[in-house]
Design an enzyme around this catalytic site. Structure first.
Site, short mmCIF file in Angstrom:
data_model
loop_
_atom_site.label_atom_id
_atom_site.label_comp_id
_atom_site.label_asym_id
_atom_site.label_seq_id
_atom_site.Cartn_x
_atom_site.Cartn_y
_atom_site.Cartn_z
N HIS A 54 38.99 43.38 44.79
CA HIS A 54 38.17 44.04 45.94
C HIS A 54 39.25 44.48 47.04
O HIS A 54 39.02 45.16 48.00
CB HIS A 54 36.66 43.34 47.01
CG HIS A 54 35.56 43.25 45.48
ND1 HIS A 54 35.31 42.27 44.59
CD2 HIS A 54 34.75 44.24 45.66
CE1 HIS A 54 33.75 42.47 44.44
NE2 HIS A 54 34.35 43.78 45.05
N CYS B 163 34.47 47.87 40.90
CA CYS B 163 35.07 45.90 40.68
C CYS B 163 34.92 45.78 39.14
O CYS B 163 35.79 44.72 38.82
CB CYS B 163 34.34 45.38 41.59
SG CYS B 163 32.83 45.06 41.95
N ASP C 22 39.70 38.15 43.48
CA ASP C 22 39.61 39.02 43.04
C ASP C 22 39.47 40.75 43.51
O ASP C 22 40.63 40.85 43.82
CB ASP C 22 39.25 39.08 44.77
CG ASP C 22 37.74 40.03 46.25
OD1 ASP C 22 37.29 40.22 44.85
OD2 ASP C 22 37.61 39.68 47.02
#
Length: 477
Positions: A362, A164, A360
């Site tokens: 993820h 990430c 994000d």
């Protein structure tokens, strides 16, 4: 490392809203009316989530508006659904933690005014929800991927649960390239063919060694800073990895074709020899000027990317820094922040009130290969329309801020704003700005630093690719 929960909303047909999977209102209706009612609900939902509520991509059923019986309940359904949406519960159900309030949003140097009247109306305004969401969804979104070629000698064909920070850094650098080539006002077009420069940027972030800024090449470049497949890394090491990769990439291109793949100087700003001992980093104007001259090979100022790694607390961020972090998003040069909750990096691109708005990384997607000349490519996996937020006081104290300065005037404006920010810091600035350096104290310790000349002046040979010198001491203006 634990990844953030997958709260994203897919635009595919599996979306419960797209399928009309809403609790039935009556079991006594005839089958035909039932079907008509479902079509009505689908149509209404499509209308509700059109701008300015288009955070989520909802496919419309082309036949939804054909039933004459559907119009009778449309007004009531629309009113109820809008009430739910404005209350925030629907947004949380669909994947974002809260609906945007009526407060101003600062997003990568641009302010969007979201009035309460506009929040509950159908009309768009120049600075409203729809305009902000168009800007947000135009930013490059880079996430976990699976199915790419194994990284180096490892067996990793996916970066799920560990990549990430790499992905967040790719997003920040990608925005810098977008701003440089296409400008801050660029928005992703709705129709193909796409701009060749836009496609070229996406190609550079593909997941293979052939792509200049791939996860494969970043891990290789950052090996000496602890980057490795399967391991999590902090923002300071990530910035140094970019420094090494850009320098290596530049040298290779100079040898091969003389073309520059990274069209700007890179300055990793630090204030300590290892960058992790606290203290305010120092932006040196003379160092930045030298880097720009070295990049151009002549006495002219070039575009420059500044990466500023920071440690703003121990276990949690010191609250005194939060107002200063928020203000950096008002800088026209803002590229956002590499940061997030401890162990879960995100790309923070905006703020509203006490919340950080972020992209994000993820979400897991399949690896794609976008050729540099394929202007008809499907780029949908590089854009996200889901706005997520995080309380600023929950951000990990270890982070990095990015800034892009197009020319000398832009850099001077950045320095002026940064100096004003120092004045507001009450003795605890995020970073400081100085004009020049003098030898006395070792601030950096890189293996490729050649030192500084005996008369205390900085020579071209004394600087590495990030503008670092050997024995030196900062003198604040």
């Amino acid at each position: 490392m634990t990844s953030l929960p997958d709260r994203g909303v897919s635009s595919s047909s599996s979306d419960p809203l797209c399928e009309g999977n809403i609790a039935p209102c009556s079991s006594s209706s005839e089958q035909k009316e039932d079907c008509s009612l479902k079509q009505s609900k689908t149509s209404i939902l499509s209308c509700v989530f059109n701008s300015p509520f288009n955070i989520f991509e909802v496919h419309q059923d082309s036949s939804a508006n054909k039933s004459p019986k559907s119009s009778s309940g449309s007004y009531d359904w629309s009113r109820v659904l809008r009430r739910i949406v404005c209350s925030g519960s629907m947004w949380r159900f669909l994947g974002t933690s809260k609906v945007l309030t009526s407060s101003d949003v600062w997003f990568l140097g641009k302010c969007y005014k979201l009035s309460s009247e506009e929040s509950s109306s159908d009309s768009d305004s120049e600075s409203g929800h729809a305009t902000f969401l168009e800007d947000f969804s135009s930013r490059i979104w880079i996430t976990y991927r699976r199915g790419f070629d194994a990284i180096s000698d490892s067996k990793y064909t996916s970066d799920v649960n560990w990549g990430c920070m790499v992905r967040s850094s790719q997003m920040l650098v990608a925005q810098a390239l977008i701003f440089h080539h296409l400008g801050r006002s660029w928005r992703r077009p709705s129709e193909k063919p796409y701009n060749p420069e836009y496609i070229g940027i996406l190609h550079m972030f593909g997941d293979s060694e052939a792509c200049a800024f791939s996860i494969h090449n970043l891990l290789q470049a950052g090996n000496s800073y602890g980057l490795a497949a399967g391991s999590w890394v902090g923002p300071y090491a990530m910035c140094r990895a970019w420094q090494t990769l850009v320098r290596t990439n530049r040298e290779q291109h100079e040898v091969v074709d003389g073309n520059e793949s990274f069209p700007m100087a890179l300055y990793v700003v630090s204030g300590d020899e290892d960058g992790e001992r606290g203290g305010a980093p120092v932006v040196c104007i003379d160092v930045a000027a030298q880097l720009c001259c070295d990049f151009k090979g002549q006495s002219t100022w070039s575009p420059i990317l500044l990466l500023v790694p920071l440690v703003l607390g121990l276990d949690k961020i010191n609250p005194r820094y939060i107002p200063l972090l928020k203000e950096t998003f008002t800088f026209p040069q803002s590229l956002g922040i590499l940061g997030g909750k401890p162990g879960t990096s995100t790309y923070i691109a905006g703020v509203q009130d006490d919340r950080a708005l972020y992209l994000d990384p993820h979400e897991v997607q399949m690896a794609v290969d976008i050729a540099a000349d394929n202007i008809e490519a499907d780029t949908s996996s590089y854009h996200c329309s889901t706005v997520r937020d995080l309380a600023l006081d929950l951000i990990d104290p270890s982070l990095a801020i990015g800034f892009y300065c197009r020319d000398k005037d832009d850099f001077d404006d950045f320095c002026s704003r940064a100096t004003e920010l120092v004045d507001k810091a009450n003795g605890a600035p995020l970073f400081t700005v100085v004009q020049s350096v003098q030898p006395s104290k070792q601030m950096y310790n890189q293996d490729d630093v050649l030192g500084i000349s005996g008369d205390g002046n900085i020579n071209v040979e004394d600087l590495d690719a990030s503008g670092e010198t050997g024995e030196e001491e900062w003198q604040i203006l």
